[in-house]
Design a protein around this motif. Structure first.
Motif, PDB file in Angstrom:
ATOM      1  N   GLN A 119     -28.448  14.266  -4.322  1.00 47.50           N
ATOM      2  CA  GLN A 119     -29.880  13.980  -4.291  1.00 47.50           C
ATOM      3  C   GLN A 119     -30.136  12.536  -3.884  1.00 47.50           C
ATOM      4  N   VAL A 120     -29.312  11.613  -4.391  1.00 42.59           N
ATOM      5  CA  VAL A 120     -29.441  10.200  -4.003  1.00 42.59           C
ATOM      6  C   VAL A 120     -29.214  10.049  -2.498  1.00 42.59           C
ATOM      7  N   GLN A 121     -28.209  10.769  -1.994  1.00 35.43           N
ATOM      8  CA  GLN A 121     -27.940  10.712  -0.559  1.00 35.43           C
ATOM      9  C   GLN A 121     -29.144  11.200   0.246  1.00 35.43           C
ATOM     10  N   VAL A 122     -29.771  12.294  -0.193  1.00 31.67           N
ATOM     11  CA  VAL A 122     -30.947  12.823   0.491  1.00 31.67           C
ATOM     12  C   VAL A 122     -32.085  11.800   0.461  1.00 31.67           C
ATOM     13  N   SER A 123     -32.285  11.148  -0.668  1.00 31.76           N
ATOM     14  CA  SER A 123     -33.362  10.164  -0.781  1.00 31.76           C
ATOM     15  C   SER A 123     -33.125   8.977   0.140  1.00 31.76           C
ATOM     16  N   GLU A 124     -31.890   8.509   0.224  1.00 33.25           N
ATOM     17  CA  GLU A 124     -31.579   7.386   1.106  1.00 33.25           C
ATOM     18  C   GLU A 124     -31.832   7.744   2.567  1.00 33.25           C
ATOM     19  N   ILE A 125     -31.415   8.919   2.957  1.00 38.37           N
ATOM     20  CA  ILE A 125     -31.598   9.326   4.355  1.00 38.37           C
ATOM     21  C   ILE A 125     -33.067   9.595   4.644  1.00 38.37           C
TER      22      ILE A 125
ATOM     23  N   PRO B  79     -17.247  12.645  17.639  1.00 40.21           N
ATOM     24  CA  PRO B  79     -16.709  13.994  17.376  1.00 40.21           C
ATOM     25  C   PRO B  79     -15.781  14.030  16.164  1.00 40.21           C
ATOM     26  N   ALA B  80     -14.937  12.987  16.017  1.00 41.18           N
ATOM     27  CA  ALA B  80     -14.022  12.965  14.876  1.00 41.18           C
ATOM     28  C   ALA B  80     -14.785  12.822  13.562  1.00 41.18           C
ATOM     29  N   ALA B  81     -15.821  11.964  13.545  1.00 34.92           N
ATOM     30  CA  ALA B  81     -16.601  11.792  12.317  1.00 34.92           C
ATOM     31  C   ALA B  81     -17.358  13.067  11.973  1.00 34.92           C
ATOM     32  N   GLN B  82     -17.909  13.753  12.983  1.00 33.26           N
ATOM     33  CA  GLN B  82     -18.601  15.009  12.719  1.00 33.26           C
ATOM     34  C   GLN B  82     -17.635  16.062  12.203  1.00 33.26           C
ATOM     35  N   SER B  83     -16.432  16.118  12.783  1.00 33.31           N
ATOM     36  CA  SER B  83     -15.419  17.072  12.318  1.00 33.31           C
ATOM     37  C   SER B  83     -15.010  16.790  10.878  1.00 33.31           C
ATOM     38  N   ALA B  84     -14.920  15.492  10.531  1.00 38.05           N
ATOM     39  CA  ALA B  84     -14.557  15.135   9.158  1.00 38.05           C
ATOM     40  C   ALA B  84     -15.631  15.589   8.176  1.00 38.05           C
ATOM     41  N   VAL B  85     -16.897  15.456   8.556  1.00 32.11           N
ATOM     42  CA  VAL B  85     -17.983  15.899   7.680  1.00 32.11           C
ATOM     43  C   VAL B  85     -17.929  17.416   7.506  1.00 32.11           C
TER      44      VAL B  85
ATOM     45  N   PHE C  63     -12.157  19.744  -2.324  1.00 30.54           N
ATOM     46  CA  PHE C  63     -12.518  18.331  -2.377  1.00 30.54           C
ATOM     47  C   PHE C  63     -13.658  18.139  -3.360  1.00 30.54           C
ATOM     48  N   ASN C  64     -13.801  16.926  -3.860  1.00 25.96           N
ATOM     49  CA  ASN C  64     -14.980  16.615  -4.662  1.00 25.96           C
ATOM     50  C   ASN C  64     -16.085  16.080  -3.748  1.00 25.96           C
ATOM     51  N   PHE C  65     -17.261  15.899  -4.322  1.00 22.66           N
ATOM     52  CA  PHE C  65     -18.401  15.532  -3.475  1.00 22.66           C
ATOM     53  C   PHE C  65     -18.311  14.099  -2.972  1.00 22.66           C
ATOM     54  N   LEU C  66     -17.526  13.255  -3.621  1.00 21.01           N
ATOM     55  CA  LEU C  66     -17.335  11.903  -3.111  1.00 21.01           C
ATOM     56  C   LEU C  66     -16.712  11.915  -1.722  1.00 21.01           C
ATOM     57  N   ASP C  67     -15.822  12.869  -1.485  1.00 18.22           N
ATOM     58  CA  ASP C  67     -15.233  12.993  -0.149  1.00 18.22           C
ATOM     59  C   ASP C  67     -16.293  13.373   0.880  1.00 18.22           C
ATOM     60  N   VAL C  68     -17.207  14.248   0.492  1.00 16.52           N
ATOM     61  CA  VAL C  68     -18.287  14.639   1.393  1.00 16.52           C
ATOM     62  C   VAL C  68     -19.186  13.442   1.673  1.00 16.52           C
ATOM     63  N   LEU C  69     -19.562  12.708   0.623  1.00 16.57           N
ATOM     64  CA  LEU C  69     -20.418  11.537   0.804  1.00 16.57           C
ATOM     65  C   LEU C  69     -19.751  10.508   1.702  1.00 16.57           C
ATOM     66  N   ASP C  70     -18.457  10.293   1.473  1.00 16.98           N
ATOM     67  CA  ASP C  70     -17.741   9.304   2.288  1.00 16.98           C
ATOM     68  C   ASP C  70     -17.736   9.718   3.765  1.00 16.98           C
ATOM     69  N   ALA C  71     -17.520  11.007   4.026  1.00 15.65           N
ATOM     70  CA  ALA C  71     -17.515  11.496   5.405  1.00 15.65           C
ATOM     71  C   ALA C  71     -18.906  11.379   6.027  1.00 15.65           C
ATOM     72  N   GLN C  72     -19.934  11.695   5.255  1.00 15.12           N
ATOM     73  CA  GLN C  72     -21.302  11.589   5.773  1.00 15.12           C
ATOM     74  C   GLN C  72     -21.665  10.139   6.099  1.00 15.12           C
ATOM     75  N   ARG C  73     -21.321   9.229   5.202  1.00 21.62           N
ATOM     76  CA  ARG C  73     -21.631   7.824   5.441  1.00 21.62           C
ATOM     77  C   ARG C  73     -20.866   7.280   6.645  1.00 21.62           C
ATOM     78  N   THR C  74     -19.631   7.740   6.817  1.00 23.90           N
ATOM     79  CA  THR C  74     -18.864   7.330   7.991  1.00 23.90           C
ATOM     80  C   THR C  74     -19.539   7.807   9.275  1.00 23.90           C
ATOM     81  N   LEU C  75     -20.030   9.033   9.269  1.00 19.16           N
ATOM     82  CA  LEU C  75     -20.710   9.569  10.444  1.00 19.16           C
ATOM     83  C   LEU C  75     -22.005   8.812  10.724  1.00 19.16           C
ATOM     84  N   ILE C  76     -22.778   8.545   9.684  1.00 20.46           N
ATOM     85  CA  ILE C  76     -24.040   7.812   9.859  1.00 20.46           C
ATOM     86  C   ILE C  76     -23.770   6.406  10.388  1.00 20.46           C
TER      87      ILE C  76
END
Length: 406
Positions: free
Chosen positions: A173-179, A345-351, A363-376
């Motif tokens: 939810q925090v991630q959604v609010s930031e974006i 492409p690599a960052a999108q694939s990681a997400v 994976f836990n959600f921290l891995d998802v957040l880390d991949a999303q932030r890397t892509l952004i």
């Protein structure tokens, strides 16, 4: 009644055509055409041509003759009256020297207008690609929002199923609010970029809905040797050369001013006391004993020397700016290609992999957040690289004008 229906149909057709035209995305060529036709700054610069023409016309005029009437003694019977017509004859080539200075001013006005057109073209290109980047930033923010919302849905689902801690849903939810904040900033940025583009084309209002995306790539710039070989033909350097010629013409004019003008007069004098009229002929000329215009000649000569130094400084600056712009363009284009071909492409694939792994509990959600932030972050750096490439192109366009003519 038939005329009324026909009128309504015509009005409706015009309204549809106007809306259709407004719905069409604005192209770079259309923006440039509108700027050259409507930009008030360019319109004001064009008047300098007529102003210089007026100065050239005035420079070629000869002095007006002078008519005079004199009376000696106010008594009628003993009064002596004189009527004279005087004409100044300019010596030393003053008129030709003035015409030469005014002609060089005409040439300078034309070159200044050409330089102003180059600057305006560069400004429109900069604004146009700024609007494109704002559009792309908004699109990336929307895609990031969709990605974050997907992650929130997945996190809520796993929390509901008891497979994850509620903390994961809170992070999502925090991630959604930031974006969402970034999405709002992207909307504001696009509106500002559209207004800036409209202003550069001479419009106070944004009369387009979008900017055409078919021209997002920055064109290849010519090689450094090719550009530097044409440096002498740039409007700024030609104007600097012309400034030297114009100052040399001013030196010639000041030297011509050393030679005094000759005043010739003819007239008639009537003496009432003897009732006799005599003809008058006169010639006068100042004696250049003290003032030989030496101060103005010295000042004009030094301005010519200054113009030569300014021309050399302009050439050095333009050469440096050309090389810097080409280096910036090369570096930025290399980064853009790397982002397009590898990083994004690599960052999108990681997400995608992290999200699927989180859905399956790997994976836990921290891995998802880390991949999303890397892509952004990668998308933001990509936009920065495209902005640098555009900035390099704009610098070259401002110096050399339309690169399509090279």
């Amino acid at each position: 009644m038939a005329i009324s229906v026909r009128t309504l149909l015509s009005a409706a057709a015009l309204w549809v055509a106007a809306n259709a035209a407004q719905a069409q995305p604005l192209t770079l060529d259309a923006a440039l055409q509108a700027a050259f036709a409507n930009n008030p700054g360019l319109a004001a610069a064009q008047w300098e041509i007529d102003i210089a023409q007026g100065g050239r016309q005035q420079a070629g005029l000869i002095p007006n003759p002078v008519a005079s009437w004199d009376a000696e003694d106010t008594r009628r019977n003993s009064r002596t009256t004189s009527i004279k017509l005087s004409q100044t004859l300019e010596l030393g080539g003053k008129r030709g020297a003035r015409i030469e200075v005014a002609t060089r001013a005409q040439d300078a006005a034309a070159l200044t207008l050409e330089q102003r057109r180059n600057v305006l073209r560069a400004e429109v290109i900069d604004s146009y690609y700024g609007a494109l980047r704002a559009q792309e930033r908004l699109d990336l923010a929307q895609r990031s929002m969709a990605l974050a919302e997907r992650g929130l849905v997945v996190a809520n689902g796993r929390v509901t199923a008891g497979k994850s801690s509620p903390v994961e849903a809170t992070r999502a939810q925090v991630q959604v609010s930031e974006i969402r904040l970034e999405l709002n900033r992207a909307h504001i940025g696009q509106a500002d970029a559209y207004r800036r583009l409209a202003a550069s084309t001479g419009s106070a209002a944004t009369d387009f809905q979008a900017v055409a995306t078919q021209n997002t790539s920055v064109p290849a710039l010519p090689a450094a040797a090719q550009l530097l070989a044409r440096l002498e033909q740039t409007a700024e350097l030609r104007l600097a050369e012309l400034n030297i010629v114009q100052n040399e013409a001013s030196v010639g004019l000041e030297k011509a001013q050393r030679i005094p003008d000759l005043d010739v007069s003819i007239g008639s004098q009537y003496d009432a006391s003897v009732r006799e009229r005599v003809n008058l002929v006169g010639v006068s000329m100042p004696i250049p004993l003290f003032n030989r215009n030496q101060g103005n000649i010295l000042a004009a000569s030094r301005r010519t020397d200054q113009a030569r130094d300014l021309r050399n400084a302009a050439e050095l600056r333009l050469r440096t700016e050309t090389r810097q712009a080409l280096d910036l363009w090369q570096t930025a284009n290399t980064e853009v290609r790397a982002f397009n071909q590898q990083i994004l492409p690599a960052a999108q694939s990681a997400v995608d992999s992290a999200t699927r792994g989180f859905e399956m509990g790997k994976f836990n959600f921290l891995d998802v957040l880390d991949a999303q932030r890397t892509l952004i972050a990668a998308r933001t750096q990509y936009l920065t690289a495209t902005a640098q490439a555009t900035d390099a192109w704009v610098r070259i366009e401002r110096i050399y004008g339309d690169l399509a003519r090279l």
